[in-house]
Design an enzyme around this catalytic site. Structure first.
Site, mmCIF file in Angstrom:
data_model
loop_
_atom_site.group_PDB
_atom_site.id
_atom_site.type_symbol
_atom_site.label_atom_id
_atom_site.label_comp_id
_atom_site.label_asym_id
_atom_site.label_seq_id
_atom_site.Cartn_x
_atom_site.Cartn_y
_atom_site.Cartn_z
ATOM 1 N N ASP A 84 43.561 44.008 41.964
ATOM 2 C CA ASP A 84 42.149 43.676 42.167
ATOM 3 C C ASP A 84 41.313 44.043 40.951
ATOM 4 O O ASP A 84 41.731 44.828 40.091
ATOM 5 C CB ASP A 84 41.605 44.396 43.404
ATOM 6 C CG ASP A 84 41.702 45.916 43.293
ATOM 7 O OD1 ASP A 84 42.779 46.416 42.913
ATOM 8 O OD2 ASP A 84 40.693 46.594 43.567
ATOM 9 N N GLU A 179 42.492 48.762 44.808
ATOM 10 C CA GLU A 179 42.326 50.073 44.182
ATOM 11 C C GLU A 179 40.863 50.345 43.872
ATOM 12 O O GLU A 179 40.386 51.480 43.988
ATOM 13 C CB GLU A 179 43.165 50.135 42.898
ATOM 14 C CG GLU A 179 43.205 51.504 42.227
ATOM 15 C CD GLU A 179 42.162 51.695 41.128
ATOM 16 O OE1 GLU A 179 42.153 52.770 40.509
ATOM 17 O OE2 GLU A 179 41.355 50.768 40.888
#
Length: 413
Positions: A84, A179
């Site tokens: 991400d 994350e």
């Protein structure tokens, strides 16, 4: 030191950053956005094409793979990066700009003339004249955080698969989701990785090894007032918006804020405010290298809340604190080879090792807390979370060589 062919690294990185994987803190799903699964599927296809074993994307979007050992009995180690990108800046329709043979000087970004990467703010550019730089066009982030790490790990996988003479133990590859919103290892336990140590590739510059992070909590401050039509509000309305302003004014202005701290100084960071007259919520990050200090920060917030309640009878201020992650210093110290071997690998890659602390957190902090020591390694990230984000191809190549050397150090070579 043997140099390996990294000719596919640039195109690999550019391919990954064009997939929108921006995390969404409010989504309520894992992963929080579909692009993370899309990138994970692409990585699985590429890993299988390389001949990597046990490639899997699980029901949560996590990607696992294994490179078989060429040195039987050598310890299993793992490399991990996150798919991400930050929710702070758009990751949609990324248009990377490749600057070959960088001539020096400021770098204007073609998509937005207001956005300029200035040498005054990025003095490390002075050391990169003649190198290949990759920037955004100024309208999105680049996504080097952490697609630089993803690309470095994938390139190292390709090289190991094509060069079976490289000595290494079993290598485990793990790519996580979300994350950036603190959920990277929500569904990941060390037993699934099966390694003695892991390394996140999620750092700045070159040659840096980070074995210490902030400890972190999230404070949710809820200010409740009383709403009524403003025509009849005298003596009856309690405006939570105004009280939120007063609350923020009472936070330390010249200390304990990101704008005024550096190095090992902690901070209190209000970053989202929402609501109206009846109720306002403020989301606030609490960060410090010393975990007990977080409780002190929370106590300050609660005392400010009590002051607001005393000054404005009828108002209510609640402070709820959620633990996020803890300094990984102690956990990594239990496996001294984790850092010592990384230092040796950086040296073997022809770089000067630099031991640093992270003014933030990584998946490694959470994995370390779960029992798997996980330091962080450089992979060329600069100005992350920003339209001014950039990276350097030669720094990515250096990170690939550090990974390859690290595999060999752990194999005893």
């Amino acid at each position: 030191m043997k140099k390996y062919d990294t000719s596919t690294l640039l195109e690999r990185f550019l391919r990954y950053v064009r997939i929108d994987t921006q995390a969404n803190e409010k989504a309520g799903t894992y992963p929080s956005t579909p692009g993370q699964r899309e990138l994970g599927r692409l990585l699985c296809e590429e890993l299988r094409a390389m001949g990597v074993q046990n490639v899997e994307q699980d029901e949560h979007g996590l990607v696992f793979a294994t490179i078989a050992a060429t040195v039987p009995g050598a310890p299993t180690i793992a490399f991990t990066a996150h798919l991400d990108t930050s929710p702070e800046t758009s990751g949609r329709n990324v248009q990377p700009q490749v600057i070959r043979n960088y001539p020096g000087g400021d770098i204007p970004l073609p998509g937005d003339p207001r956005q300029v990467i200035r040498v005054a703010d990025n003095p490390e550019l002075n050391q990169l004249v003649g190198k290949t730089l990759i920037t955004t066009d100024g309208t999105t982030l680049l996504g080097a955080d952490d697609k630089a790490g993803v690309a470095v790990i994938m390139e190292a996988c390709r090289i190991m698969c094509e060069n079976p003479d490289i000595p290494h133990g079993q290598i485990r590859i793990v790519f996580t989701c979300d994350e950036e919103i603190g959920k990277g290892v929500l569904y990941l336990e060390p037993d699934r990785i099966g390694a003695v140590v892991a390394y996140t590739l999620d750092g700045t510059g070159v040659g840096e090894i980070e074995a210490e992070t902030f400890s972190a909590d999230l404070a949710l401050i809820t200010i409740t007032g009383a709403n009524i039509h403003p025509a009849i509000a005298k003596g009856r309305m309690i405006n939570a918006v105004r009280l939120a302003g007063k609350f923020l004014e009472r936070l330390p202005q010249h200390h304990y804020s990101p704008e005024t701290t550096s190095d090992r100084e902690g901070f209190i960071h209000p970053y989202v405010i929402e609501g109206g007259v009846a109720q306002v919520t403020i989301r606030c990050l609490l960060r410090d290298f010393e975990t007990p200090q977080l409780a002190e920060y929370a106590a300050w917030l609660r005392e400010i809340g009590r002051q607001i309640e005393r000054d404005h009878p009828g108002a209510r201020v609640q402070v709820a604190v959620q633990p996020q992650y803890r300094n990984m210093r102690e956990g990594i110290a239990r496996e001294p080879r984790a850092v010592a071997y990384a230092v040796e690998a950086v040296r073997r890659a022809g770089l000067e090792p630099k031991l640093k602390s992270i003014r933030g957190g990584t998946d490694g902090a959470l994995l370390t807390a779960k029992g798997l020591p996980t330091p962080n390694l450089s992979c060329g990230e600069h100005n992350f979370h920003s339209p001014l984000e950039w990276t350097c191809l030669e720094e990515l190549e250096s990170a690939v060589h550090v990974v390859l050397e690290l595999c060999q150090v752990w194999a005893g070579h």
